[in-house]
Design an enzyme around this catalytic site. Structure first.
Site, PDB file in Angstrom:
ATOM      1  N   GLU A 112       0.829  -1.206   0.000  1.00 26.89           N
ATOM      2  CA  GLU A 112       0.000   0.000   0.000  1.00 26.89           C
ATOM      3  C   GLU A 112       0.865   1.257   0.000  1.00 26.89           C
ATOM      4  O   GLU A 112       2.005   1.243   0.462  1.00 26.89           O
ATOM      5  CB  GLU A 112      -0.904   0.007   1.239  1.00 26.89           C
ATOM      6  CG  GLU A 112      -1.851  -1.173   1.290  1.00 26.89           C
ATOM      7  CD  GLU A 112      -2.569  -1.286   2.630  1.00 26.89           C
ATOM      8  OE1 GLU A 112      -2.785  -0.233   3.279  1.00 26.89           O
ATOM      9  OE2 GLU A 112      -2.913  -2.419   3.024  1.00 26.89           O
TER      10      GLU A 112
ATOM     11  N   CYS B  62       3.618   8.225   1.151  1.00 29.97           N
ATOM     12  CA  CYS B  62       4.020   7.274   2.179  1.00 29.97           C
ATOM     13  C   CYS B  62       4.076   5.911   1.508  1.00 29.97           C
ATOM     14  O   CYS B  62       3.057   5.410   1.028  1.00 29.97           O
ATOM     15  CB  CYS B  62       3.016   7.274   3.327  1.00 29.97           C
ATOM     16  SG  CYS B  62       3.380   6.072   4.629  1.00 29.97           S
TER      17      CYS B  62
ATOM     18  N   CYS C 151       5.132  -7.461   7.611  1.00 27.53           N
ATOM     19  CA  CYS C 151       6.084  -6.976   8.613  1.00 27.53           C
ATOM     20  C   CYS C 151       6.282  -8.040   9.684  1.00 27.53           C
ATOM     21  O   CYS C 151       5.341  -8.744  10.054  1.00 27.53           O
ATOM     22  CB  CYS C 151       5.561  -5.683   9.242  1.00 27.53           C
ATOM     23  SG  CYS C 151       6.715  -4.896  10.398  1.00 27.53           S
TER      24      CYS C 151
ATOM     25  N   CYS D 287       4.019  -5.295  16.256  1.00 30.58           N
ATOM     26  CA  CYS D 287       3.487  -4.253  17.133  1.00 30.58           C
ATOM     27  C   CYS D 287       1.978  -4.443  17.332  1.00 30.58           C
ATOM     28  O   CYS D 287       1.244  -4.719  16.376  1.00 30.58           O
ATOM     29  CB  CYS D 287       3.775  -2.874  16.551  1.00 30.58           C
ATOM     30  SG  CYS D 287       5.539  -2.532  16.358  1.00 30.58           S
TER      31      CYS D 287
ATOM     32  N   CYS E  71      -0.791  -2.289  15.243  1.00 27.47           N
ATOM     33  CA  CYS E  71      -0.570  -2.094  13.808  1.00 27.47           C
ATOM     34  C   CYS E  71      -1.257  -3.183  12.994  1.00 27.47           C
ATOM     35  O   CYS E  71      -1.237  -4.366  13.353  1.00 27.47           O
ATOM     36  CB  CYS E  71       0.940  -2.101  13.534  1.00 27.47           C
ATOM     37  SG  CYS E  71       1.378  -1.841  11.812  1.00 27.47           S
TER      38      CYS E  71
ATOM     39  N   CYS F  77      -1.824   2.148   6.955  1.00 26.41           N
ATOM     40  CA  CYS F  77      -1.375   1.032   6.113  1.00 26.41           C
ATOM     41  C   CYS F  77      -1.633  -0.329   6.731  1.00 26.41           C
ATOM     42  O   CYS F  77      -1.613  -0.494   7.939  1.00 26.41           O
ATOM     43  CB  CYS F  77       0.107   1.188   5.790  1.00 26.41           C
ATOM     44  SG  CYS F  77       0.391   2.345   4.437  1.00 26.41           S
TER      45      CYS F  77
END
Length: 345
Positions: free
Chosen positions: A91, A104, A111, A115, A118, A332
């Site tokens: 994205e 961005c 990932c 976290c 997120c 995102c």
């Protein structure tokens, strides 16, 4: 097949020499790839058909295609879901400011950092993005919108410093005046705190802005929300940021996502200020995004205002980030996760 767009100018020149192609072709090919941002050798109209066929046989240009596009009715923010050459998705978000357009971008497909607030980690980590794929997000958005993008934020899907070599190569390429020619001072890299790579980055001689996803004033809270803190604690990561500011002369920013009842008390603000005051930095306060799987509740306006005022009164510069694209889920990770869920059904 070799990814030709991820080659820097010198590497491309070596490639041209190896193919016994006249050296002036290096400038032409580089311009097509990085200034004009083409995704096909057939678009390189000043090259002979024979040369284009030779390039096709030995090299490829990683394609970045628009899969979905959303335009905010509130503030003109635009969000893209891009499809990559291998069918993966990332994205990017375009934000319009008085000074121009900022993008961005994503640096990884998924990932690993885990976290707790997120959405990017929910669909799992697949792979690192190539330098060409990071740059391709910029070219595709510029072509689609007919604009020039002047600022870059590496704050989309992924942890940039976990893809260190590719990210550094991307940064040097987009700064090249033979390509996009974007000033390094107009580029921001956001990290959750891989300390050795922060120290490597400060030795690269690139005056980019470093942003640390901090989100807590102490190890107890940060480890609950950010697993990386178990490896590099809050004191160590803040010291690395201080060293970065001293070495580069660039002010460091700290992202602080406010989660109701977790990290938004006045006591948290006082503790945070004691860690940050005394060196050039700025705190961006961000109400947590509403990600249904996370069950986090954003702080209310009163708590956010009190937190900001407390920091400022204690000598730490802090502002509350304006929420952009709230009607299109501009944070995102959400589009990729939804797309993967559809595909898996």
């Amino acid at each position: 097949m070799i990814d030709i767009k991820s080659l820097n100018f010198d590497e491309l020149n070596n490639t041209v020499n190896a193919l016994n192609i006249p050296k002036f072709r290096t400038n032409q090919i580089y311009s097509w790839l990085h200034e004009k941002g083409v995704f096909s050798f057939d678009e390189m109209s000043n090259l002979s058909k024979e040369l284009r066929e030779r390039l096709k046989k030995n090299y490829f240009i990683p394609v970045v295609d628009i899969e979905e596009k959303y335009i905010s009715k509130i503030d003109e923010t635009i969000k893209y879901l891009f499809r990559l050459y291998d069918g993966e998705y990332v994205e990017a978000v375009i934000m319009k400011y008085k000074y121009g357009y900022t993008i961005c971008i994503s640096s990884q497909v998924g990932c690993k950092m885990g976290c707790k607030f997120c959405a990017s980690t929910l669909a799992g980590f697949k792979r690192n993005l190539l330098p060409a794929e990071m740059e391709g997000q910029i070219h595709k958005a510029q072509q689609d919108l007919g604009i020039r993008i002047s600022h870059i934020v590496l704050m989309g899907i992924g942890e940039p410093l976990d893809n260190y070599d590719n990210v550094v190569k991307f940064l040097r390429t987009v700064n090249d005046d033979r390509g996009l020619n974007i000033s390094l001072r107009d580029i921001t890299l956001s990290t959750c705190g891989i300390v050795p790579k922060i120290r490597d980055l400060m030795d690269e001689g690139m005056p980019i802005t470093l942003t640390l996803s901090l989100h807590a004033p102490n190890d107890e809270i940060r480890s609950r929300t950010m697993p990386i803190n178990d490896k590099w604690g809050i004191e160590e990561v803040i010291n690395a940021c201080k060293a970065y500011a001293e070495k580069t002369g660039r002010r460091v920013s700290f992202e602080y996502t406010l989660i109701s009842g977790v990290n938004d008390s006045k006591e948290c603000a006082v503790e945070l200020s004691s860690r940050l005051k005394g060196f050039p930095c700025h705190v961006n306060l961000i109400p947590v995004n509403d990600v249904k799987e996370r069950n986090n509740k954003p702080s209310d306006k009163k708590a956010i205002k009190q937190f900001q005022e407390t920091l400022c009164s204690l000598g730490v510069n802090a502002t509350t980030r304006r929420t952009l694209g709230s009607d299109i889920n501009a944070s995102c990770g959400q589009l990729r996760r939804r797309k993967n869920e559809v595909i898996s059904k």
